[in-house]
Design a protein around this motif. Structure first.
Motif, PDB file in Angstrom:
ATOM      1  N   CYS A  76       4.087   0.813   0.780  1.00  0.00           N
ATOM      2  CA  CYS A  76       4.552   1.622   1.798  1.00  0.00           C
ATOM      3  C   CYS A  76       5.759   1.015   2.650  1.00  0.00           C
ATOM      4  O   CYS A  76       5.944   1.645   3.846  1.00  0.00           O
ATOM      5  CB  CYS A  76       3.272   1.829   2.472  1.00  0.00           C
ATOM      6  N   TYR A 111       1.612   4.869  -1.005  1.00  0.00           N
ATOM      7  CA  TYR A 111       0.175   4.207  -0.570  1.00  0.00           C
ATOM      8  C   TYR A 111      -0.423   3.364  -1.813  1.00  0.00           C
ATOM      9  O   TYR A 111      -0.331   3.971  -2.936  1.00  0.00           O
ATOM     10  CB  TYR A 111      -0.693   5.478  -0.516  1.00  0.00           C
ATOM     11  N   CYS A 117      -0.324  -4.858  -0.076  1.00  0.00           N
ATOM     12  CA  CYS A 117       0.735  -4.571  -1.458  1.00  0.00           C
ATOM     13  C   CYS A 117       1.917  -4.205  -1.085  1.00  0.00           C
ATOM     14  O   CYS A 117       2.965  -4.415  -1.941  1.00  0.00           O
ATOM     15  CB  CYS A 117      -0.185  -3.416  -2.131  1.00  0.00           C
ATOM     16  N   GLY A 118       2.184  -3.585   0.142  1.00  0.00           N
ATOM     17  CA  GLY A 118       3.833  -3.433   0.390  1.00  0.00           C
ATOM     18  C   GLY A 118       4.479  -2.224  -0.333  1.00  0.00           C
ATOM     19  O   GLY A 118       5.566  -1.978  -0.357  1.00  0.00           O
TER      20      GLY A 118
HETATM   21  S1  FES Z   1      -0.137   0.687   1.375  1.00  0.00           S
HETATM   22 FE1  FES Z   1      -0.233  -1.317   0.641  1.00  0.00          FE
HETATM   23  S2  FES Z   1       0.713  -2.423   2.476  1.00  0.00           S
HETATM   24 FE2  FES Z   1       0.689  -0.554   3.171  1.00  0.00          FE
END
Ligand code: FES
Ligand code: FES
Lengths: 732, 150
Positions: free
Chosen positions: B46, B36, B43-44
């Motif tokens: 996940c 997370y 942010c990617g």
């Molecule tokens: S937690 Fe950042 S894109 Fe999903």
């Protein structure tokens, strides 16, 4: 999942039948004691830095904490080098308690990982201790072989006699210490730098496979049986507390275990994080709304600091001084003064604050899993919150998903939250701040106004330089006890303003300590993240006033600093500075503490949108002896990438005491497409190592501002250089 | 009850269908490699594969993936032997490492779509994921290295 406690490891020795090894205790001056670990002997009352076992494994304590900088590997490498250990035999063990025997010499023995001080602070004591331990093994080998110690040599993890007989370190560790003397630290020769096999060589990081397979465990990943989850609604404004809350209603929701009132927050504890998150959304809290911070907005703060920089209400604290700068500037053939501004900035580590606490049934002790930059202050937090003693604190220092100064406070609120929630529900509790929580309750790089003045002579030389910084004390907020000891010198607020790599005949840096109007914290590069900007962008203004090339103007100032001069010449050569023509290139020479970096950037400016893009970056760096070259390269590059968004976009605004930004959609940090090719040169110097973690950052903002001037003839004096500010500068 | 395939195995979960897939994977099923970072598609950290496509697990409810085939970092290879994981080690990419599961999963989706991407295509594609430690240039090199191997 979590590292073993050192004491626990030792006390299990009772299960083993024979002598199992040799432990080495180290103090500030080097090795202080050795102890045989025989079967059934009681646990040692001090923790050993290092234990050599019969099976040849060598455990070395890692006294710092790991947030990506890899010091968990580089620090043990230093000890292993002088011990002449085979690196493959070394097991690294995280220090999980506030045992000041292991304290960071750079922080007066406090266990504190920050400011790129790990290698610098531990380098000498670790080398000495390693060399002494090697001498002890040589003594044992000499006794066992019946030969003179002086005839023996070591090879990785073994002592070798002239006739080729060899005894492994593991075997020597079980041979007993009869007749062995601990040599004085200063009597044992250290290796010459060119004899190093580990230091200065690329030893692959041991955490990389785990971090490439999802196996590395961070605090946010810790799971305990029966664990509950907490989501925290914190006061919107510093200094406020919940007055009333619909807790009965929320507590009645299925899956909710408790609603806990914290001094400045309300926590919902639930069986799952999802439930906690949903239930938090139904909280109806009335806050005290009486905080003086409600009166503050960053725009007004900037105006206040600007006035204070101009005419301070108190005498500024002198940070660095040489000669009489004010007289030299007023008597100069040409002088100029400009204000440089910088906004609050947020750490944006990708792992938000998270901690797990399991408070003992009597409420007077706890086990804690957290990623923090200090065993000492995390221990302090637990002791304060539970009103208990150190022996009741059991820490698990977790590898961190980024630190950058975010996890350094004397009292750590996310750890506190987990403790109070666990105490309340009588179960282990994991607290996770959402990204919004992390931004809204961030602790920031301070907003600063810097008033720069300088004088140049008609023959184009710098004659005087005055760097005034109007910003609060950061230490005074995040560690008030420390502030009492160091006041009025705040290295966190002021670092970099000393311009120590230049010899400027009449120089003054002073600190107008302004009123704090937001939560503050160290941030990557600490003061140098903004003082470097002002000092080096203004240096270009002075060079222009002197009619000189920015490189030549600076070269005059590094005549007494050949290592610095080399970096400037090197980066000029790498970037083709002398033949740059009208390319949009900017130069800056900044650094961090005693580490230096000269950098050049080339930008591309979109005059319509005001967007600045980086095309190229060249860095020439000197951090003394480099312990892990490939990792140092990664650190320097990473800090430079950090510096790009620091320069272009990172900005926190406060209105009526509340943080306006929320998440990465309104707090932009550097993305992949914004990163230029970065060429890094590291000087080969056999001098004491001085740290690489922040070094790549401070030169970036001024180099960009200077490049902007090269294409536009305009100056950027307010960081970050957001599009609107760029357009304003273009139209000025 | 939601049924889907996770790393090649059929799974059934009884979490509320609106619960975030990210939380179900991490806390319900216990695979912690997926991280997370923002909960906001920014942010990617996940990133997982849903039917082969790089997807933000923080943007999906578990009910959305009924019948889908999901792969997380734990399922990319059994032992870290995926060409990207080997390239990550060879290039010594990670610093704090927190973003890297997501980076690798995004890169893996890129390579299965486009086995020989140009530098520009790599940079473009990887711009969905943040790395605060600033390892981007190493990420680019590692993706190129892996692309040569597959
Ligand atoms: S937690 Fe950042 S894109 Fe999903
Ligand atoms: S390695 Fe730390 S965020 Fe990417």
């Amino acid at each position: 999942m979590t590292p073993q406690k050192t004491h626990a490891k030792l006390s299990r020795r009772g299960f083993l039948k024979a002598s199992v090894g040799l432990s080495f205790m180290v103090g500030a001056g080097g090795l202080i004691a050795i102890e045989t670990q025989a079967a059934g002997s009681p646990a040692l009352d001090v923790n050993p830095w290092m234990t050599i076992r019969a099976d040849g494994t060598i455990s070395i304590i890692f006294p710092s904490t790991e947030m990506g900088q890899s010091s968990y590997s580089t620090l043990p490498q230093i000890l292993a080098e002088e011990l002449d250990a085979d690196w493959g035999d070394v097991i690294i063990e995280q220090l999980n308690e506030d045992d000041r025997t292991f304290g960071n010499p750079a922080f007066g023995g406090v266990l504190y990982t920050a400011g790129s001080t790990g290698v610098e602070g531990y380098f000498d004591p670790m080398r000495k201790a390693g060399a002494q331990a090697r001498d002890v093994l040589l003594q044992i080998a000499a006794r066992e072989m019946g030969v003179d110690k002086e005839t023996l040599i070591t090879e990785p993890s073994a002592v070798v006699a002239p006739d080729g007989t060899r005894i492994s370190y593991g075997a020597l560790a079980t041979a007993g210490t009869d007749g062995v003397q601990i040599p004085k630290a200063d009597d044992v020769p250290l290796k010459s730098f060119d004899a190093f096999r580990i230091i200065g060589h690329d030893i692959p990081r041991r955490d990389v496979p785990g971090k490439s397979t999802g196996k590395a465990v961070y605090a946010i990943d810790v799971t305990l049986p029966g664990m509950a989850f907490a989501c925290i609604q914190r006061a919107p404004v510093e200094g406020e507390s919940p007055v009333s809350v619909n807790d009965a209603e929320v507590r009645a929701m299925p899956g909710v275990l408790d609603v806990v009132l914290l001094p400045d927050a309300v926590a919902v504890v639930a069986e799952t994080y999802w439930t906690a998150l949903i239930a938090r959304g139904t909280l109806d809290i009335t806050w005290s709304e009486t905080s003086p911070f409600r009166a503050y907005s960053s725009e007004n703060t900037m105006n206040l600091y600007a006035r204070e920089a101009e005419s301070p209400s108190q005498t500024p604290a002198v940070w660095a001084e040489n000669g009489d700068a004010l007289a030299a500037i007023s008597q100069a053939d040409t002088n100029l003064t400009h204000a440089y501004l910088s906004d609050y900035a947020y750490h944006a580590q990708i792992e938000p604050m998270a901690a797990v606490a399991h408070v003992d049934a009597d409420g007077k002790g706890a086990e804690v899993w957290a990623g923090t930059q200090t065993q000492s202050w995390t221990t302090n937090t637990v002791m304060e919150v539970l009103d208990t003693t150190q022996d009741r604190v059991r820490l698990n220092m977790m590898t961190m998903g980024g630190g950058f100064g975010r996890r350094t406070a004397f009292v750590q609120d996310y750890v506190r939250d987990a403790l109070l929630c666990s105490k309340s529900v009588g179960k282990p509790v994991k607290v996770i701040w959402t990204r919004e929580d992390d931004v809204k309750n961030g602790v920031f790089r301070p907003l600063a106004v810097q008033r720069m003045s300088g004088g140049v002579s008609s023959d184009g030389k710098l004659t005087g330089f005055h760097h005034r910084v109007a910003t609060p004390t950061v230490i005074g907020f995040f560690n008030p006890g420390r502030w009492n000891a160091v006041k009025p010198n705040d290295v966190i607020s002021m670092r970099g303003a000393e311009s120590k790599f230049y010899a400027i005949p009449d120089f003054l840096a002073d600190h107008v300590i302004t009123q704090r109007q937001a939560r503050l914290s160290p941030y990557r590069g600490i003061g140098a993240a903004y003082t470097g900007f002002a000092a080096e962008a203004f240096m270009d203004e002075l060079a222009e006033a002197a009619g000189r090339d920015p490189l030549d103007f600076r070269l005059d100032l590094v005549e007494g600093n050949p290592r610095g001069r080399h970096l400037l010449e090197k980066v000029a050569e790498m970037s083709g500075w002398r033949n740059r023509g009208d390319r949009a290139m900017g130069l800056a020479f900044a650094g961090y503490h005693s580490s230096m970096a000269a950098g050049v950037v080339e930008i591309n400016l979109d005059q319509d949108s005001g967007e600045i893009a980086l095309e190229n970056m060249w860095i020439a760096a000197d951090a003394g002896l480099i312990v892990s070259p490939d990792n140092a390269h990664n650190q320097i590059e990473g800090a430079a990438v950090f510096g790009i968004s620091c320069a272009l976009s990172e900005r926190i605004d406060i209105e009526a005491g509340e943080v306006m930004q929320n998440n990465f959609w309104d707090y932009d940090i550097t993305r992949a497409y914004q990163v230029p090719p970065i060429e890094i040169y590291m000087a080969q110097v056999n001098e004491h190592p001085t740290g690489v973690g922040e070094l790549g950052l401070p030169f970036v903002p001024p180099a960009i501002a200077n490049a902007f001037h090269a294409v536009t003839g305009k100056r950027l004096r307010h960081m970050p250089f957001t599009r609107d500010r760029v357009l304003d500068a273009l139209n000025s | 009850m939601t049924k889907f395939t996770l790393n090649g195995q059929p799974v059934e979960v009884d979490n509320p269908p609106e619960e975030l897939l990210l939380l179900v994977i991490r806390d319900g099923i216990g695979l912690k490699g997926t991280k997370y970072g923002c909960g906001a598609a920014m942010c990617g950290a996940c990133t997982v594969h849903v039917d082969g496509e790089a997807s933000f697990a923080c943007q999906l409810s578990v009910g959305d993936v009924e019948g889908a085939d999901i792969t997380t970092i734990e399922g990319l290879s059994e032992d870290g032997s995926h060409p990207l994981q080997k390239a990550w080690v060879a290039e010594q990419v990670p610093q704090c490492g927190y973003c890297q599961s997501g980076q690798i999963m995004r890169a893996a989706a890129l390579l299965s779509e486009n086995p020989k991407p140009s530098r520009e295509e790599i940079v473009d594609y990887m711009s969905a994921n943040l790395c605060r430690c600033g390892t981007y240039n190493r990420i680019f090199k590692a993706v190129e290295r892996a692309a040569q191997e597959v």
